[in-house]
Write an enzyme that holds these catalytic residues in place. Structure first.
Site, PDB file in Angstrom:
ATOM      1  N   LYS A   1     -10.665  -4.925  18.185  1.00 53.10           N
ATOM      2  CA  LYS A   1      -9.163  -5.543  18.302  1.00 53.10           C
ATOM      3  C   LYS A   1      -8.851  -5.427  19.735  1.00 53.10           C
ATOM      4  O   LYS A   1      -7.806  -5.980  19.878  1.00 53.10           O
ATOM      5  CB  LYS A   1      -8.283  -4.556  17.320  1.00 53.10           C
ATOM      6  CG  LYS A   1      -8.840  -4.467  16.005  1.00 53.10           C
ATOM      7  CD  LYS A   1      -7.686  -4.159  15.054  1.00 53.10           C
ATOM      8  CE  LYS A   1      -7.827  -4.103  13.519  1.00 53.10           C
ATOM      9  NZ  LYS A   1      -6.894  -4.483  12.744  1.00 53.10           N
TER      10      LYS A   1
ATOM     11  N   ASN B   1       0.767  -1.228  -0.023  1.00 50.50           N
ATOM     12  CA  ASN B   1      -0.086   0.023   0.114  1.00 50.50           C
ATOM     13  C   ASN B   1       0.866   1.161   0.097  1.00 50.50           C
ATOM     14  O   ASN B   1       2.074   1.273   0.118  1.00 50.50           O
ATOM     15  CB  ASN B   1      -1.032  -0.064   1.263  1.00 50.50           C
ATOM     16  CG  ASN B   1      -0.195  -0.220   2.459  1.00 50.50           C
ATOM     17  OD1 ASN B   1       0.618   0.984   2.888  1.00 50.50           O
ATOM     18  ND2 ASN B   1      -0.390  -1.181   3.328  1.00 50.50           N
TER      19      ASN B   1
ATOM     20  N   ASP C   1      -3.582  -6.685   4.710  1.00 53.26           N
ATOM     21  CA  ASP C   1      -4.518  -7.580   5.488  1.00 53.26           C
ATOM     22  C   ASP C   1      -4.559  -9.094   4.913  1.00 53.26           C
ATOM     23  O   ASP C   1      -5.011 -10.038   5.526  1.00 53.26           O
ATOM     24  CB  ASP C   1      -6.267  -7.083   5.217  1.00 53.26           C
ATOM     25  CG  ASP C   1      -6.171  -5.931   6.167  1.00 53.26           C
ATOM     26  OD1 ASP C   1      -5.765  -5.862   7.179  1.00 53.26           O
ATOM     27  OD2 ASP C   1      -6.970  -4.881   5.801  1.00 53.26           O
TER      28      ASP C   1
ATOM     29  N   LYS D   1       8.023 -16.553 -11.831  1.00 56.70           N
ATOM     30  CA  LYS D   1       7.140 -15.502 -12.169  1.00 56.70           C
ATOM     31  C   LYS D   1       5.818 -15.894 -12.820  1.00 56.70           C
ATOM     32  O   LYS D   1       6.067 -16.943 -13.753  1.00 56.70           O
ATOM     33  CB  LYS D   1       8.102 -14.606 -13.206  1.00 56.70           C
ATOM     34  CG  LYS D   1       7.144 -13.585 -13.670  1.00 56.70           C
ATOM     35  CD  LYS D   1       7.849 -12.613 -14.642  1.00 56.70           C
ATOM     36  CE  LYS D   1       7.146 -11.328 -15.015  1.00 56.70           C
ATOM     37  NZ  LYS D   1       7.501 -10.877 -16.448  1.00 56.70           N
TER      38      LYS D   1
ATOM     39  N   LYS E   1     -13.631  -0.695  15.208  1.00 55.43           N
ATOM     40  CA  LYS E   1     -12.402  -1.143  15.381  1.00 55.43           C
ATOM     41  C   LYS E   1     -11.585  -1.676  16.696  1.00 55.43           C
ATOM     42  O   LYS E   1     -11.147  -2.240  17.058  1.00 55.43           O
ATOM     43  CB  LYS E   1     -11.605  -0.671  14.369  1.00 55.43           C
ATOM     44  CG  LYS E   1     -10.647  -1.412  13.454  1.00 55.43           C
ATOM     45  CD  LYS E   1      -9.995  -0.495  12.469  1.00 55.43           C
ATOM     46  CE  LYS E   1     -10.341  -1.044  10.910  1.00 55.43           C
ATOM     47  NZ  LYS E   1      -9.726  -0.118   9.951  1.00 55.43           N
TER      48      LYS E   1
ATOM     49  N   PRO F   1      -1.883 -12.547  10.163  1.00 55.36           N
ATOM     50  CA  PRO F   1      -2.237 -12.318  11.533  1.00 55.36           C
ATOM     51  C   PRO F   1      -2.739 -10.888  11.723  1.00 55.36           C
ATOM     52  O   PRO F   1      -2.150  -9.828  11.179  1.00 55.36           O
ATOM     53  CB  PRO F   1      -1.084 -12.811  12.151  1.00 55.36           C
ATOM     54  CG  PRO F   1      -0.016 -12.584  10.926  1.00 55.36           C
ATOM     55  CD  PRO F   1      -0.614 -12.906   9.867  1.00 55.36           C
ATOM     56  N   ASP F   2      -3.382 -10.399  12.620  1.00 50.44           N
ATOM     57  CA  ASP F   2      -3.814  -9.145  13.155  1.00 50.44           C
ATOM     58  C   ASP F   2      -2.905  -9.094  14.347  1.00 50.44           C
ATOM     59  O   ASP F   2      -2.990  -9.265  15.285  1.00 50.44           O
ATOM     60  CB  ASP F   2      -5.107  -8.897  13.425  1.00 50.44           C
ATOM     61  CG  ASP F   2      -5.718  -7.458  13.766  1.00 50.44           C
ATOM     62  OD1 ASP F   2      -4.867  -6.781  14.274  1.00 50.44           O
ATOM     63  OD2 ASP F   2      -6.479  -6.876  12.764  1.00 50.44           O
TER      64      ASP F   2
ATOM     65  N   PHE G   1      -4.093   2.472  14.913  1.00 52.99           N
ATOM     66  CA  PHE G   1      -4.540   3.534  14.035  1.00 52.99           C
ATOM     67  C   PHE G   1      -5.593   3.011  13.139  1.00 52.99           C
ATOM     68  O   PHE G   1      -5.700   1.632  13.057  1.00 52.99           O
ATOM     69  CB  PHE G   1      -3.269   4.071  13.463  1.00 52.99           C
ATOM     70  CG  PHE G   1      -2.521   5.186  13.660  1.00 52.99           C
ATOM     71  CD1 PHE G   1      -1.622   5.026  14.824  1.00 52.99           C
ATOM     72  CD2 PHE G   1      -2.618   6.497  13.192  1.00 52.99           C
ATOM     73  CE1 PHE G   1      -0.938   6.014  15.027  1.00 52.99           C
ATOM     74  CE2 PHE G   1      -1.787   7.556  13.481  1.00 52.99           C
ATOM     75  CZ  PHE G   1      -0.826   7.226  14.751  1.00 52.99           C
TER      76      PHE G   1
END
Ligand code: PMT
Length: 420
Positions: free
Chosen positions: A347, A212, A280, A290, A343, A308-309, A329
């Protein structure tokens, strides 16, 4: 107070030099350890005997005094102190300092020191107002030299104006204030804090990956703000443009699983801040070679599994591994605060810092952020600030919470031991 603080007191020339003796007495009374250096001109106004008797140690006057084997070298003497204090600082001594001259013991010590320097100037009003002295003062201030006074008043020469040495009480107060500010700035000393930052990168095959746009700027700002307050910061970062916060221990990782391992290895810690934009998902099985197009224009399906979180895992740990304060965050693009609130609950972290990462906000990758601090009790919108300011505010809030928790723990321990 300033118990055990070491001060190197340089006594310069001038009729006000006698006030250095009272300053020395006041600083000793407040617990400081003092060593004195008397300049040649200073020796015309006060005696080494009086300074030696009050400080309880030898008074240094000559650069070559310090070359004798049993003596401390001038470099060691200049580093021995926590503060170098010049009382009075004459126009000539200020000029020497501004130019970096080292032609006697006092100027050599000031040039050789790596410790804070404070001066209390005293001179005739015309000398104080002279453009040369103003220039020197400006240079010294830029060099981070702290300046106490001078005061306005009648001078020994009969003229009136600025140039009178500050009173010993004022100088002692400035010294105490200096040490208090420094210890306040180090309120997180002895506390370990883990900060995650940047994106993670998950391989699709040897040449492609999922990631990201996180630049790491916000994570770096939080880590540096915590380190400035004295915390031992373990900064776990994915591959980011900004990955080197000052004063932190940096652990570089690539994937979410590596980030989780590095975070777990860094525990126990007093707090954790999860500023990382962790991917995620990752490939169920990244290609060994490739991946090829099928040649028919057909779409390629990627089989992904959830990562895993890290934030949720750390929040769910029991004592002694769970940090006292876990801050996440929340990067949202719609209904920011509602999603962030949900959230935080899901969490299990203590606070969550919500930010809107829709492209129009320019927050991801940009230099500014507009956040809402969501806690169990409150939702507090902050104005749009630089990421450095967001880091500072967050670090300040965390400092208050952690110090409050440490005090409560100490009180509970005392109560348990019957000292309540
Ligand atoms: O890096 P910058 O360019 O400066 O941008 C800053 C930022 C926008 C990336 C930052 O302010 C931010 O919002 N970071 C969190 C990004 C994110 O992944 O948010 P999320 O809502 O998807 O995740 C919620 C929380 O769970 C985050 O604390 C995240 O670190 C954590 N998480 C998420 C997934 C996962 N597998 N493990 C986690 O620990």
């Amino acid at each position: 107070m300033i118990y055990g603080k070491r001060i190197l007191l340089i006594v310069g020339g001038g009729v006000a030099a006698f006030k250095a003796i009272e300053t020395l007495r006041l600083l000793r009374e407040r617990g400081a350890e003092i060593r004195c250096v008397l300049t040649k001109a200073g020796g015309e106004f006060v005696t080494p005997l009086s300074l030696g008797a009050l400080s309880g140690s030898k008074v240094h006057q000559d650069l070559f005094d310090l070359t004798a084997e049993a003596e401390m070298g001038h470099i060691q003497l200049s580093r021995w102190s926590d503060l170098v204090l010049v009382v009075p600082a004459t126009a000539d001594f200020m000029a020497k300092m501004a130019q970096g001259r080292a032609d006697d013991l006092a100027s050599t010590l000031v040039l050789a020191t790596d410790k804070p320097v404070m001066i209390a100037p005293a001179m005739n009003v015309r000398m104080w107002e002279h453009p040369a002295t103003r220039r020197n003062l400006e240079i010294l201030r830029r060099d981070n030299v702290k300046v106490v006074g001078p005061n306005a008043g009648e001078m020994a020469c009969g003229e009136y104006g600025y140039g009178r040495l500050s009173e010993p009480e004022e100088i002692a107060k400035a010294v105490v204030g200096h040490f208090l500010r420094r210890s306040r700035a180090q309120r997180l000393k002895g506390m370990r804090i883990v900060v995650t930052s940047g994106p993670t990168r998950e391989s699709i095959d040897p040449v492609r990956y999922i990631s990201n746009h996180s630049s790491g700027k916000q994570g770096v700002a939080v880590a540096e703000a915590l380190a400035r307050r004295g915390a031992e910061v373990i900064f776990v970062t994915g591959p980011a443009e900004f990955d080197s916060p000052e004063g932190c221990h940096v652990e570089r990782v690539t994937t979410a699983e590596e980030m989780l391992r590095a975070v777990m290895d860094a525990l126990p810690a007093e707090a954790m801040v999860a500023a990382a934009a962790v991917a995620d998902w990752r490939m169920e099985r990244p290609g060994e070679n490739k991946m090829k197009k099928d040649g028919q224009g057909g779409a390629q399906m990627l089989r992904l599994v959830e990562n895993p979180d890290i934030l949720a895992r750390v929040s769910a740990l029991g004592p002694p591994l769970r940090p006292k304060l876990v801050v996440g965050f929340a990067a949202e693009t719609t209904d920011v605060v509602n999603y962030a609130r949900a959230k935080r609950a899901r969490k299990g972290c203590d606070w969550i810092v919500a930010n809107d990462v829709s492209p129009a906000t320019g927050i991801m990758g940009g230099d500014e952020n507009a956040v809402v601090l969501v806690t169990a009790e409150d939702e507090e919108p902050w104005p749009r600030l630089s990421k450095r300011e967001v880091g500072d505010r967050l670090a300040e809030r965390m400092t208050s919470a952690l110090i409050g928790a440490a005090r409560a723990e100490a009180a509970a321990a005392l109560e348990k031991d019957g000292f309540a």
